[in-house]
Design a protein around this motif. Structure first.
Motif, mmCIF file in Angstrom:
data_model
loop_
_atom_site.group_PDB
_atom_site.id
_atom_site.type_symbol
_atom_site.label_atom_id
_atom_site.label_comp_id
_atom_site.label_asym_id
_atom_site.label_seq_id
_atom_site.Cartn_x
_atom_site.Cartn_y
_atom_site.Cartn_z
ATOM 1 N N ILE A 4 0.848 -1.193 0.000
ATOM 2 C CA ILE A 4 0.000 0.000 0.000
ATOM 3 C C ILE A 4 0.883 1.242 0.000
ATOM 4 N N SER A 5 1.926 1.238 0.784
ATOM 5 C CA SER A 5 2.840 2.373 0.838
ATOM 6 C C SER A 5 3.481 2.610 -0.526
ATOM 7 N N LEU A 6 3.925 1.555 -1.179
ATOM 8 C CA LEU A 6 4.517 1.681 -2.510
ATOM 9 C C LEU A 6 3.496 2.180 -3.522
ATOM 10 N N LEU A 7 2.283 1.653 -3.450
ATOM 11 C CA LEU A 7 1.218 2.070 -4.358
ATOM 12 C C LEU A 7 0.887 3.543 -4.177
ATOM 13 N N LEU A 8 0.763 3.987 -2.930
ATOM 14 C CA LEU A 8 0.460 5.390 -2.658
ATOM 15 C C LEU A 8 1.598 6.295 -3.117
ATOM 16 N N ASN A 9 2.838 5.883 -2.873
ATOM 17 C CA ASN A 9 3.983 6.681 -3.325
ATOM 18 C C ASN A 9 3.998 6.805 -4.838
ATOM 19 N N GLU A 10 3.691 5.725 -5.529
ATOM 20 C CA GLU A 10 3.664 5.757 -6.986
ATOM 21 C C GLU A 10 2.507 6.623 -7.491
ATOM 22 N N ALA A 11 1.337 6.479 -6.896
ATOM 23 C CA ALA A 11 0.153 7.210 -7.346
ATOM 24 C C ALA A 11 0.256 8.708 -7.062
ATOM 25 N N LEU A 12 0.956 9.077 -6.003
ATOM 26 C CA LEU A 12 1.026 10.483 -5.607
ATOM 27 C C LEU A 12 2.386 11.116 -5.915
ATOM 28 N N PRO A 14 5.097 13.332 -7.543
ATOM 29 C CA PRO A 14 6.431 13.343 -6.931
ATOM 30 C C PRO A 14 6.406 13.540 -5.416
ATOM 31 N N TYR A 15 5.251 13.480 -4.795
ATOM 32 C CA TYR A 15 5.158 13.650 -3.346
ATOM 33 C C TYR A 15 5.634 12.387 -2.640
ATOM 34 N N LEU A 16 6.040 12.546 -1.394
ATOM 35 C CA LEU A 16 6.496 11.434 -0.572
ATOM 36 C C LEU A 16 5.394 11.073 0.409
ATOM 37 N N VAL A 17 5.015 9.809 0.433
ATOM 38 C CA VAL A 17 3.910 9.350 1.275
ATOM 39 C C VAL A 17 4.466 8.493 2.405
ATOM 40 N N SER A 18 3.991 8.753 3.622
ATOM 41 C CA SER A 18 4.342 7.885 4.744
ATOM 42 C C SER A 18 3.053 7.372 5.370
ATOM 43 N N ARG A 29 -2.465 6.828 9.932
ATOM 44 C CA ARG A 29 -2.248 8.220 9.529
ATOM 45 C C ARG A 29 -1.372 8.196 8.282
ATOM 46 N N ILE A 30 -1.883 8.839 7.227
ATOM 47 C CA ILE A 30 -1.130 8.943 5.986
ATOM 48 C C ILE A 30 -0.752 10.406 5.805
ATOM 49 N N ALA A 31 0.532 10.639 5.621
ATOM 50 C CA ALA A 31 1.047 11.995 5.428
ATOM 51 C C ALA A 31 1.680 12.091 4.054
ATOM 52 N N VAL A 32 1.410 13.202 3.381
ATOM 53 C CA VAL A 32 1.980 13.456 2.065
ATOM 54 C C VAL A 32 2.829 14.714 2.166
ATOM 55 N N LYS A 33 4.112 14.581 1.807
ATOM 56 C CA LYS A 33 5.053 15.705 1.892
ATOM 57 C C LYS A 33 5.622 16.003 0.510
ATOM 58 N N ASP A 34 6.010 17.256 0.328
ATOM 59 C CA ASP A 34 6.653 17.621 -0.936
ATOM 60 C C ASP A 34 8.120 17.213 -0.912
ATOM 61 N N GLN A 35 8.847 17.540 -1.980
ATOM 62 C CA GLN A 35 10.250 17.134 -2.107
ATOM 63 C C GLN A 35 11.140 17.737 -1.030
ATOM 64 N N HIS A 36 10.681 18.830 -0.404
ATOM 65 C CA HIS A 36 11.472 19.500 0.642
ATOM 66 C C HIS A 36 11.081 19.051 2.051
ATOM 67 N N GLY A 37 10.145 18.112 2.141
ATOM 68 C CA GLY A 37 9.713 17.616 3.438
ATOM 69 C C GLY A 37 8.582 18.399 4.069
ATOM 70 N N LEU A 38 8.003 19.356 3.331
ATOM 71 C CA LEU A 38 6.889 20.158 3.841
ATOM 72 C C LEU A 38 5.597 19.345 3.767
ATOM 73 N N LEU A 39 4.892 19.250 4.889
ATOM 74 C CA LEU A 39 3.638 18.505 4.936
ATOM 75 C C LEU A 39 2.593 19.201 4.070
ATOM 76 N N MET A 40 2.081 18.491 3.076
ATOM 77 C CA MET A 40 1.091 19.045 2.151
ATOM 78 C C MET A 40 -0.323 18.589 2.494
ATOM 79 N N ALA A 41 -0.459 17.360 2.958
ATOM 80 C CA ALA A 41 -1.772 16.816 3.306
ATOM 81 C C ALA A 41 -1.569 15.667 4.283
#
Length: 96
Positions: A4-12, A14-18, A29-41
């Protein structure tokens, strides 16, 4: 859950999903961050939403909308109008 983590990272990308650990209610809890580590969602997602392809797609779609709003590319009122239109179509087709 690694899939699921790999799927979410691929689907979202260039954002980084944890994906966080399961809490006492079975949520993650799913967090989406930009390339600079800023929490986006960030969202608390029920475990059942991550077990079926259709519900995972819904989760990804929700994050896409959140990211568009966070980036200023989509206004929340547009989302509300689209949701209202979709509900109206469902009610109309159910009545036929």
């Amino acid at each position: 859950m690694e899939n699921i983590s790999l799927l979410l990272n691929e689907a979202l990308s260039p954002y980084l999903v944890s994906v966080g650990p399961v809490d006492t209610l079975g949520n993650r809890r799913i967090a989406v961050k930009d390339q600079h580590g800023l929490l986006m969602a960030e969202r608390l997602v029920n475990r059942s939403q991550l077990t079926d392809n259709r519900t995972v797609i819904d989760v990804v779609d929700g994050f896409h909308r959140d990211l568009l709003v966070a980036e200023g590319r989509l206004q929340p009122c547009v989302i509300a109008a689209l949701q209202h239109a979709a509900q109206s179509r469902q009610v109309f087709s159910a009545g036929m």
